[in-house]
Structure formats: structure tokens, C-alpha cells
Design a protein around this motif. Sequence first.
Motif, PDB file in Angstrom:
ATOM      1  N   CYS A 205       2.568   5.304  -1.758  1.00 57.96           N
ATOM      2  CA  CYS A 205       3.775   4.609  -1.025  1.00 57.96           C
ATOM      3  C   CYS A 205       4.826   5.469  -0.496  1.00 57.96           C
ATOM      4  CB  CYS A 205       4.265   3.511  -2.175  1.00 57.96           C
ATOM      5  SG  CYS A 205       2.990   2.469  -2.799  1.00 57.96           S
ATOM      6  N   ASN A 206       4.528   6.166   0.333  1.00 56.40           N
ATOM      7  CA  ASN A 206       5.278   6.957   1.230  1.00 56.40           C
ATOM      8  C   ASN A 206       5.717   8.602   0.682  1.00 56.40           C
ATOM      9  OD1 ASN A 206       5.364   4.992   3.317  1.00 56.40           O
ATOM     10  ND2 ASN A 206       6.957   3.962   2.147  1.00 56.40           N
ATOM     11  N   THR A 207       5.093   8.651  -0.524  1.00 60.73           N
ATOM     12  CA  THR A 207       5.547   9.906  -1.202  1.00 60.73           C
ATOM     13  C   THR A 207       4.292  10.901  -1.644  1.00 60.73           C
ATOM     14  OG1 THR A 207       7.448   8.912  -2.426  1.00 60.73           O
ATOM     15  CG2 THR A 207       6.552  10.834  -3.367  1.00 60.73           C
ATOM     16  N   GLU A 236       8.359  12.815   1.176  1.00 56.84           N
ATOM     17  CA  GLU A 236       7.765  11.743   1.733  1.00 56.84           C
ATOM     18  C   GLU A 236       7.383  12.038   3.014  1.00 56.84           C
ATOM     19  OE1 GLU A 236      11.042   8.895   2.329  1.00 56.84           O
ATOM     20  OE2 GLU A 236      11.494   8.492   0.271  1.00 56.84           O
ATOM     21  N   ASP A 238       5.235  10.305   6.756  1.00 57.47           N
ATOM     22  CA  ASP A 238       5.302   9.495   7.929  1.00 57.47           C
ATOM     23  C   ASP A 238       4.070   9.031   8.319  1.00 57.47           C
ATOM     24  OD1 ASP A 238       5.965   7.709  10.240  1.00 57.47           O
ATOM     25  OD2 ASP A 238       7.301   9.368  10.956  1.00 57.47           O
TER      26      ASP A 238
END
Length: 270
Positions: A205-207, A236, A238
Motif C-alpha cells: 500500500c504505497n510503501t 514510498e 509511485d
Amino acid sequence: MKNIIKLFIVVLLFASCEETQPVIFDPGSGQTLATFGAASSNLQVIIDDSGSTDVTVNITTVSSMDRTVSVSVDESSSANPENYTVPSSVVIPAGEFSGILTVTGIDNSVETDVETIILNLESVEGGIVSQGSHTISIFQVCPVPADYLVGDYLLTDNGNGNFGVDVPVTISIPEDDSNARIFVAEFLPGTGVARDVDVRINLVCNTFLFQTIDINVTCTQVTSYVIGSAGADSSEYDLGDDQFVTVNYLEDVEADCGDTLVQNITLTKQ
């Protein structure tokens, strides 16, 4: 790799000389025993959605009729019951040695931190059940495209030399988790204990969560020189850009050779 004065490789070998008499189960007419097919499994729940995992239940005898094995959730489970559904039983079809228990997860309040659902077998028609449990790790995941962070990259370590500079690596997706990325790289290059290791990065989850690497090298012979997840300091990602990424990790997690520091590697797509 900070100022490591002495490096030791610790190898622990365990052997057992105890001999036991095995219990023999006759598949035709012997005692019926029901067991879990494995000790653990993962239940990935998609954010704001659901997920499921299949748990195999085995039985040692065959029958011409369907048989039912009762299942319960252990009180020691840490997961919130609002986030999962466990059937109270599983059917072993006639003529078969196993059945499938499907456990469903629902994202009411599932977090990325792992919680557990511990299953026990309670009873089986005409037989006995194993006392062994099955632990399901339930956690939230965010889908990652299959072409994200995959292919040929150059790895550069920006810390104290745990990895090299401009090292070619090929990143792929492991069979057990589409939200992880793996590659092989040399760990502790330029030392007498340098070796290739499997590097695994979980995309949660974005990490980026860097998985622990421990090759049993130590400065003190008390704990190991280990690198692993940077926790709250993790970097993080993208999903719109995988040309150049930075992955933070924690150096010397156990402070065996000095201070524990947040370091990072960069991966540049070729």
C-alpha cells in the motif's frame, strides 16, 4: 557496512538421535486421522474489498461417503472477527483424502500490519483429529500492476557498502506474492564473507518494505549483522513511475557492529 573489525560466520547444526515408532494409518481400514495440510497460509485482503485463501484438510482413510470435519477459531487469534469468515466445517468428498476450507477476508478494518486467525480441528466423523493448528496471516494489500518495477535495473547502495554501485540486477515477481519484487545481488562486497543473496522487497500500500537479510555474520558473536525493514522510515513508491526508485532499509538492525542506521538503495531502469 560500517567499520566491521572481525567477521565470524556462525553455523549451528542440530541433530537428534532419538528414535520413535511411527504411527501407521491404514487408508483402507485403519484409524481415521484428520490433519491440516500445512501449518500456515496468507490471507491478502484488497483495500476496501475482499480476499480469500484455501486451507487443505487431509484425512488418512478413504470412504464411500462424504465426511465432515468440524473447525473452530482459537481464542488466541488476534484478527478482528469483523474482517473474516471461517466455515464451521469442511467436507471430505467420498473417495477423497482431502477437502478445502475457504476462509474469506473482508476489509472492514484490516490493516497492513499482519494479524492472525488460528484454526483448530474439533472432530471428524468416525475418527480423531490432530492437535496441530493452522495459522492464517491476514493483512491489507493494494494491487500492483504486473509490469511495475520488473526487468533490468542498475542497483546502487548509498550507505556503507552493503551492496555495490551500478550493479546490474534483474527484478521479477515471486510466485507466492504478486505484490513483491525479488532479485539476486552480492551482499557485503569486498569482504571475505561476500555472497549472493535473494533480495525481497514487499510493496505494501504505497510503501517499500525491505525484507531481512541475515547471513550469520557477526562482529561480537552475540547477535548478527542484519539489514531489514526501515519500519516508519520506509520509502514510498509511485505506481506511475518505476524508472528510478529509492528503497530505504535499516542497517545493522541488532546494533551488533555499531549504530543502527537508515540507509537506502536506488534502482535505475535500463
